[in-house]
Motif scaffolding. Structure first.
Motif, PDB file in Angstrom:
ATOM      1  N   VAL A   4      22.272 -19.675 -26.874  1.00  0.00           N
ATOM      2  CA  VAL A   4      21.010 -19.652 -27.613  1.00  0.00           C
ATOM      3  C   VAL A   4      20.360 -18.295 -27.457  1.00  0.00           C
ATOM      4  N   ARG A  61      25.773 -18.723 -32.892  1.00  0.00           N
ATOM      5  CA  ARG A  61      24.765 -18.984 -31.867  1.00  0.00           C
ATOM      6  C   ARG A  61      23.516 -19.606 -32.499  1.00  0.00           C
ATOM      7  N   VAL A  62      22.776 -20.320 -31.662  1.00  0.00           N
ATOM      8  CA  VAL A  62      21.477 -20.834 -32.071  1.00  0.00           C
ATOM      9  C   VAL A  62      20.463 -19.702 -31.922  1.00  0.00           C
ATOM     10  N   HIS A  85      22.542 -20.001 -36.390  1.00  0.00           N
ATOM     11  CA  HIS A  85      21.908 -21.273 -36.736  1.00  0.00           C
ATOM     12  C   HIS A  85      20.437 -21.175 -36.343  1.00  0.00           C
ATOM     13  N   ALA A 128      22.414 -27.373 -33.308  1.00  0.00           N
ATOM     14  CA  ALA A 128      21.389 -26.399 -32.931  1.00  0.00           C
ATOM     15  C   ALA A 128      20.085 -27.108 -32.588  1.00  0.00           C
ATOM     16  N   ARG A 130      20.119 -28.639 -29.090  1.00  0.00           N
ATOM     17  CA  ARG A 130      19.891 -27.659 -28.025  1.00  0.00           C
ATOM     18  C   ARG A 130      18.409 -27.285 -27.928  1.00  0.00           C
TER      19      ARG A 130
END
Length: 219
Positions: free
Chosen positions: A60, A84-85, A119, A155, A158
Protein backbone atom coordinates in the motif's frame (compact mmCIF):
# COMPACT_ATOMS: atom_id res chain seq x y z
CA UNK A 1 1.23 -4.87 5.97
CA UNK A 2 4.03 -2.95 4.23
CA UNK A 3 3.13 0.69 3.62
CA UNK A 4 4.98 3.38 1.71
CA UNK A 5 4.12 6.95 2.70
CA UNK A 6 4.54 9.59 0.00
CA UNK A 7 4.99 12.88 1.82
CA UNK A 8 6.35 14.18 5.10
CA UNK A 9 3.62 16.58 6.20
CA UNK A 10 1.03 16.46 8.96
CA UNK A 11 -1.30 13.92 7.35
CA UNK A 12 1.61 11.57 6.66
CA UNK A 13 2.72 11.94 10.27
CA UNK A 14 -0.71 11.43 11.82
CA UNK A 15 -1.78 8.38 9.81
CA UNK A 16 1.60 6.65 9.68
CA UNK A 17 1.93 6.95 13.46
CA UNK A 18 -1.20 4.82 13.92
CA UNK A 19 -0.04 2.24 11.41
CA UNK A 20 3.38 1.85 13.00
CA UNK A 21 1.71 1.38 16.38
CA UNK A 22 -0.54 -1.28 14.84
CA UNK A 23 2.54 -3.25 13.75
CA UNK A 24 2.71 -2.36 10.07
CA UNK A 25 6.07 -1.78 8.39
CA UNK A 26 6.18 1.80 7.14
CA UNK A 27 8.72 3.53 4.91
CA UNK A 28 8.55 7.32 4.59
CA UNK A 29 9.46 9.00 1.31
CA UNK A 30 9.88 12.65 0.43
CA UNK A 31 11.68 15.09 -1.81
CA UNK A 32 13.50 16.40 1.26
CA UNK A 33 15.66 13.55 2.58
CA UNK A 34 16.18 15.22 5.96
CA UNK A 35 12.43 15.62 6.54
CA UNK A 36 11.79 12.01 5.52
CA UNK A 37 14.49 10.80 7.91
CA UNK A 38 13.19 12.95 10.77
CA UNK A 39 9.60 11.74 10.36
CA UNK A 40 10.67 8.12 10.08
CA UNK A 41 12.71 8.41 13.29
CA UNK A 42 9.92 10.19 15.17
CA UNK A 43 7.26 7.58 14.41
CA UNK A 44 9.53 4.53 14.51
CA UNK A 45 9.18 3.68 10.83
CA UNK A 46 11.05 0.82 9.22
CA UNK A 47 12.94 3.17 6.93
CA UNK A 48 12.95 6.28 4.78
CA UNK A 49 14.08 7.43 1.36
CA UNK A 50 12.90 9.09 -1.80
CA UNK A 51 9.32 9.25 -3.03
CA UNK A 52 10.18 6.43 -5.43
CA UNK A 53 11.56 4.32 -2.58
CA UNK A 54 8.32 4.69 -0.64
CA UNK A 55 6.14 4.09 -3.69
CA UNK A 56 7.95 0.85 -4.44
CA UNK A 57 7.68 -0.43 -0.88
CA UNK A 58 5.16 -3.04 0.07
CA UNK A 59 1.49 -3.45 -0.62
CA UNK A 60 0.00 0.00 0.00
CA UNK A 61 1.11 3.56 -0.70
CA UNK A 62 -0.38 6.63 0.96
CA UNK A 63 -0.38 9.78 -1.19
CA UNK A 64 -0.23 12.46 1.51
CA UNK A 65 0.52 15.20 -0.99
CA UNK A 66 -0.91 18.64 -1.77
CA UNK A 67 -3.41 18.81 -4.58
CA UNK A 68 -1.56 19.88 -7.70
CA UNK A 69 1.60 18.04 -6.73
CA UNK A 70 -0.09 14.69 -6.21
CA UNK A 71 -0.71 13.71 -9.82
CA UNK A 72 2.74 14.93 -10.85
CA UNK A 73 4.49 12.85 -8.17
CA UNK A 74 2.39 9.78 -8.89
CA UNK A 75 3.09 10.08 -12.61
CA UNK A 76 6.83 10.15 -11.89
CA UNK A 77 6.68 6.86 -9.95
CA UNK A 78 3.79 5.16 -11.76
CA UNK A 79 5.96 2.27 -12.94
CA UNK A 80 6.55 1.07 -9.37
CA UNK A 81 2.90 1.58 -8.34
CA UNK A 82 1.55 -1.08 -10.69
CA UNK A 83 -0.60 -3.52 -8.73
CA UNK A 84 -0.32 -1.55 -5.49
CA UNK A 85 -3.08 0.07 -3.47
CA UNK A 86 -2.78 3.87 -3.56
CA UNK A 87 -4.68 5.80 -0.88
CA UNK A 88 -5.57 9.39 -1.70
CA UNK A 89 -6.24 11.50 1.40
CA UNK A 90 -5.91 14.90 -0.28
CA UNK A 91 -8.45 17.65 -0.80
CA UNK A 92 -8.63 19.90 -3.89
CA UNK A 93 -9.85 22.89 -1.88
CA UNK A 94 -8.70 26.37 -2.81
CA UNK A 95 -9.13 29.96 -1.57
CA UNK A 96 -12.66 30.70 -0.45
CA UNK A 97 -13.15 26.97 0.15
CA UNK A 98 -13.73 26.42 -3.56
CA UNK A 99 -13.53 22.97 -5.12
CA UNK A 100 -10.59 23.15 -7.52
CA UNK A 101 -11.80 20.14 -9.51
CA UNK A 102 -15.29 21.52 -10.11
CA UNK A 103 -16.44 20.43 -13.54
CA UNK A 104 -13.60 17.96 -14.05
CA UNK A 105 -12.24 14.67 -12.72
CA UNK A 106 -11.82 14.35 -8.96
CA UNK A 107 -8.38 14.50 -7.38
CA UNK A 108 -8.56 10.75 -6.81
CA UNK A 109 -9.46 10.09 -10.44
CA UNK A 110 -6.50 12.24 -11.53
CA UNK A 111 -4.18 10.07 -9.45
CA UNK A 112 -5.72 6.98 -11.04
CA UNK A 113 -5.12 8.45 -14.50
CA UNK A 114 -1.52 9.30 -13.56
CA UNK A 115 -0.87 5.70 -12.43
CA UNK A 116 -3.27 3.44 -14.36
CA UNK A 117 -1.82 0.28 -12.85
CA UNK A 118 -2.50 1.34 -9.26
CA UNK A 119 -5.71 0.63 -7.33
CA UNK A 120 -6.73 4.04 -5.99
CA UNK A 121 -8.94 4.39 -2.91
CA UNK A 122 -10.19 7.74 -1.58
CA UNK A 123 -10.11 7.90 2.21
CA UNK A 124 -9.18 10.02 5.25
CA UNK A 125 -9.91 13.37 3.58
CA UNK A 126 -12.80 14.66 5.67
CA UNK A 127 -10.92 15.59 8.85
CA UNK A 128 -8.12 17.86 9.99
CA UNK A 129 -4.86 16.08 10.81
CA UNK A 130 -5.42 16.77 14.53
CA UNK A 131 -8.41 14.43 14.43
CA UNK A 132 -6.25 11.69 12.94
CA UNK A 133 -3.75 12.21 15.77
CA UNK A 134 -6.39 11.21 18.32
CA UNK A 135 -5.97 7.71 19.72
CA UNK A 136 -8.65 6.79 18.83
CA UNK A 137 -10.92 9.37 17.13
CA UNK A 138 -14.03 8.68 19.22
CA UNK A 139 -16.72 11.29 19.93
CA UNK A 140 -19.39 10.76 22.61
CA UNK A 141 -18.47 7.08 22.60
CA UNK A 142 -18.94 6.78 18.85
CA UNK A 143 -15.94 5.97 16.61
CA UNK A 144 -15.44 8.26 13.64
CA UNK A 145 -16.73 6.84 10.36
CA UNK A 146 -14.52 7.02 7.26
CA UNK A 147 -16.09 6.81 3.77
CA UNK A 148 -14.11 4.86 1.18
CA UNK A 149 -14.40 5.15 -2.60
CA UNK A 150 -12.71 2.58 -4.80
CA UNK A 151 -13.24 0.06 -7.57
CA UNK A 152 -11.11 -2.91 -6.47
CA UNK A 153 -12.48 -5.06 -3.65
CA UNK A 154 -9.06 -6.34 -2.58
CA UNK A 155 -7.81 -2.76 -2.32
CA UNK A 156 -10.85 -1.78 -0.27
CA UNK A 157 -10.27 -4.72 2.09
CA UNK A 158 -6.74 -3.49 2.81
CA UNK A 159 -7.84 0.10 3.36
CA UNK A 160 -10.68 -0.99 5.65
CA UNK A 161 -8.08 -2.68 7.83
CA UNK A 162 -6.01 0.49 7.94
CA UNK A 163 -9.07 2.57 8.85
CA UNK A 164 -9.77 0.23 11.76
CA UNK A 165 -6.13 0.50 12.85
CA UNK A 166 -6.68 4.25 13.24
CA UNK A 167 -9.62 3.43 15.53
CA UNK A 168 -12.33 4.36 13.02
CA UNK A 169 -15.17 2.57 11.24
CA UNK A 170 -14.96 2.24 7.43
CA UNK A 171 -18.04 2.41 5.27
CA UNK A 172 -18.54 1.97 1.57
CA UNK A 173 -19.19 5.22 -0.32
CA UNK A 174 -19.18 3.68 -3.80
CA UNK A 175 -16.74 3.40 -6.65
CA UNK A 176 -13.97 5.82 -7.48
CA UNK A 177 -16.38 7.82 -9.64
CA UNK A 178 -17.97 8.99 -6.36
CA UNK A 179 -14.72 10.32 -4.92
CA UNK A 180 -15.60 13.75 -6.24
CA UNK A 181 -18.67 13.78 -4.00
CA UNK A 182 -16.51 13.07 -0.94
CA UNK A 183 -14.07 15.80 -1.98
CA UNK A 184 -16.94 18.26 -2.47
CA UNK A 185 -18.23 17.33 0.97
CA UNK A 186 -14.83 18.25 2.39
CA UNK A 187 -14.96 21.66 0.69
CA UNK A 188 -18.42 22.28 2.15
CA UNK A 189 -17.54 21.13 5.67
CA UNK A 190 -14.24 23.02 5.81
CA UNK A 191 -16.04 26.19 4.78
CA UNK A 192 -18.71 25.70 7.45
CA UNK A 193 -16.18 24.94 10.16
CA UNK A 194 -13.70 27.69 9.35
CA UNK A 195 -15.79 30.50 7.89
CA UNK A 196 -19.03 30.05 9.83
CA UNK A 197 -17.88 28.31 12.99
CA UNK A 198 -20.77 25.92 12.40
CA UNK A 199 -21.12 22.45 13.88
CA UNK A 200 -21.34 20.50 10.64
CA UNK A 201 -22.66 17.42 12.46
CA UNK A 202 -25.93 19.28 12.89
CA UNK A 203 -26.58 19.13 9.14
CA UNK A 204 -27.64 15.49 9.07
CA UNK A 205 -30.48 14.09 11.19
CA UNK A 206 -30.14 10.74 12.98
CA UNK A 207 -30.51 7.77 10.66
CA UNK A 208 -33.97 6.92 12.02
CA UNK A 209 -35.19 10.28 10.70
CA UNK A 210 -33.20 10.40 7.48
CA UNK A 211 -35.61 8.26 5.47
CA UNK A 212 -38.72 10.26 6.37
CA UNK A 213 -40.34 7.20 7.96
CA UNK A 214 -39.76 8.07 11.64
CA UNK A 215 -42.91 7.54 13.69
CA UNK A 216 -44.66 5.92 10.75
CA UNK A 217 -45.14 9.26 9.03
CA UNK A 218 -44.01 9.92 5.49
CA UNK A 219 -43.26 13.51 4.58
Amino acid sequence: MRIGVLGTGNMADALATHWVRAGHEVVVGGRDAAKAAALAERIGAAGHGSLRTAAAYGDVALAALPYGAGAEVVREVRDVLDGRVLIDCGNPVGPGFTLLTDGGPSAAQRLAAAAPGAHVVKAFNLCHEDVWRMDPPVFDGRPLAVPLCGDEEEALVRVRELVKDVGCEPFAAGGLERAGLVEATAALLIGLWVAEGADAQSIAPPLAYATGLQGGQVR
